[in-house]
Design a protein around this motif. Structure first.
Motif, PDB file in Angstrom:
ATOM      1  N   GLN A  62      -4.146   4.026   0.874  1.00 49.25           N
ATOM      2  CA  GLN A  62      -3.730   4.455  -0.460  1.00 49.25           C
ATOM      3  C   GLN A  62      -4.047   5.936  -0.580  1.00 49.25           C
ATOM      4  O   GLN A  62      -5.134   6.390  -0.197  1.00 49.25           O
ATOM      5  CB  GLN A  62      -4.485   3.664  -1.531  1.00 49.25           C
ATOM      6  N   LYS A  63      -3.088   6.708  -1.093  1.00 53.30           N
ATOM      7  CA  LYS A  63      -3.306   8.149  -1.204  1.00 53.30           C
ATOM      8  C   LYS A  63      -4.169   8.456  -2.415  1.00 53.30           C
ATOM      9  O   LYS A  63      -3.920   7.968  -3.518  1.00 53.30           O
ATOM     10  CB  LYS A  63      -1.977   8.892  -1.292  1.00 53.30           C
ATOM     11  N   GLN A  78       0.859  -1.177   0.000  1.00 54.80           N
ATOM     12  CA  GLN A  78       0.000   0.000   0.000  1.00 54.80           C
ATOM     13  C   GLN A  78       0.898   1.231   0.000  1.00 54.80           C
ATOM     14  O   GLN A  78       2.119   1.110   0.058  1.00 54.80           O
ATOM     15  CB  GLN A  78      -0.912   0.015   1.227  1.00 54.80           C
ATOM     16  N   ASP A  79       0.291   2.403  -0.044  1.00 58.40           N
ATOM     17  CA  ASP A  79       1.107   3.624  -0.012  1.00 58.40           C
ATOM     18  C   ASP A  79       1.732   3.835   1.357  1.00 58.40           C
ATOM     19  O   ASP A  79       2.872   4.280   1.463  1.00 58.40           O
ATOM     20  CB  ASP A  79       0.254   4.842  -0.398  1.00 58.40           C
ATOM     21  N   ALA A 112       2.073  -0.837  -4.758  1.00 53.77           N
ATOM     22  CA  ALA A 112       2.412   0.583  -4.741  1.00 53.77           C
ATOM     23  C   ALA A 112       3.632   0.846  -3.870  1.00 53.77           C
ATOM     24  O   ALA A 112       3.854   0.179  -2.870  1.00 53.77           O
ATOM     25  CB  ALA A 112       1.221   1.397  -4.230  1.00 53.77           C
ATOM     26  N   SER A 113       4.422   1.842  -4.256  1.00 55.16           N
ATOM     27  CA  SER A 113       5.607   2.204  -3.481  1.00 55.16           C
ATOM     28  C   SER A 113       5.189   2.918  -2.202  1.00 55.16           C
ATOM     29  O   SER A 113       4.363   3.830  -2.247  1.00 55.16           O
ATOM     30  CB  SER A 113       6.517   3.118  -4.303  1.00 55.16           C
ATOM     31  N   TYR A 161      -6.703  10.155   2.004  1.00 57.46           N
ATOM     32  CA  TYR A 161      -6.326   8.746   1.942  1.00 57.46           C
ATOM     33  C   TYR A 161      -7.573   7.876   1.968  1.00 57.46           C
ATOM     34  O   TYR A 161      -8.600   8.260   2.516  1.00 57.46           O
ATOM     35  CB  TYR A 161      -5.424   8.378   3.118  1.00 57.46           C
ATOM     36  N   LEU A 170       4.991   5.551   0.677  1.00 56.25           N
ATOM     37  CA  LEU A 170       5.326   6.967   0.722  1.00 56.25           C
ATOM     38  C   LEU A 170       6.430   7.215   1.740  1.00 56.25           C
ATOM     39  O   LEU A 170       6.453   6.605   2.804  1.00 56.25           O
ATOM     40  CB  LEU A 170       4.089   7.791   1.107  1.00 56.25           C
TER      41      LEU A 170
END
Length: 251
Positions: free
Chosen positions: A106-107, A42-43, A75-76, A112, A78
């Motif tokens: 997730q952004k 997830q972000d 996802a990378s 979010y 944050l």
């Protein structure tokens, strides 16, 4: 007579097969969500406290960010510099103001959205206990308790026959059983990872809330003021020493 009995038998068998397939699919989905939650899928994973609620949207005070020690999937994550100390999260209708939460997010633009799950936390300080939103224990919440308390160092889990197991350095530890609930594993040699606290994101002022930083900034300001005072003092002395033709004064 026999055909009706056979028809009922085949109908019951088909129903059982369908239910078995659905159970397998549900278990696989739960396993995939848990894997993504504990492997940077997830972000960001946030440990925090809900400040305000409006419908299913919450204002969350971020206390700590968690990352898995394993390679990322999806996802990378944050960087902490990109996560503000206070964030807006959608999809938290099962919670209320004051609740402490562990969230996979997730952004989405400036806010979010819950991604791989939202869980209740007993505290925002480690060690803590993670449960389902309704407060119940589960195999997933037991795994996330171990994951959070190790700050992502322990992250390889398997769900099997209603139980949950941790895989670490070639050993298997049971962390949950349907009969006993959460089982706190005594894992030797667990690495102690440093916490990842959120920076301020775009809110630069909260980055300067450390008393030490305020002290350094204050000393710097005094040094600059002293420097300019010395320059002005030297300019006045020069003016006094000049010969005729220059208006001499000293404020």
């Amino acid at each position: 007579m026999h055909s009706k009995t056979a028809q009922k038998w085949w109908s019951a068998l088909a129903t059982a097969c369908i239910l078995a397939v659905l159970c397998l699919l549900a278990a696989a989905a739960a396993d995939d969500a848990l894997y993504a939650f504990t492997h940077n899928g997830q972000d960001v994973v946030v440990l925090g406290q809900i400040d305000k609620m409006s419908g299913d949207t919450a204002t969350v005070q971020v206390r700590e960010l968690l990352r898995s020690s394993k390679s990322q999937r999806g996802a990378s994550p944050l960087h902490s510099e990109q996560v503000a100390a206070t964030i807006t999260v959608k999809g938290l209708s099962a919670f209320a103001a004051g609740d402490r939460v562990l969230l996979s997010l997730q952004k989405k633009g400036g806010s979010y959205q819950v991604d791989m799950g939202a869980y209740r936390a007993s505290s925002t300080e480690l060690p803590l206990q993670i449960t389902e939103p309704d407060g119940a224990a589960s195999a997933q919440s037991a795994c996330l308790t171990v994951f959070a308390n190790s700050r992502g160092a322990l992250c390889d889990f398997t769900l099997q026959d209603g139980g949950a197991f941790l895989e670490y350095r070639g050993q298997r530890y049971q962390v949950y059983s349907p009969a006993q609930g959460f089982l706190d594993p005594q894992v030797p040699g667990t690495p102690q990872l440093q916490p990842t606290y959120p920076a301020a994101g775009s809110n630069w002022f909260t980055r300067l809330q450390s008393p030490a930083l305020f002290g350094l900034l204050g000393l710097g300001a005094l040094a600059v003021l002293f420097f300019f005072w010395q320059l002005r003092r030297r300019a006045r002395r020069r003016t006094v020493r000049l010969k005729n033709g220059v208006h001499q004064h000293d404020d």
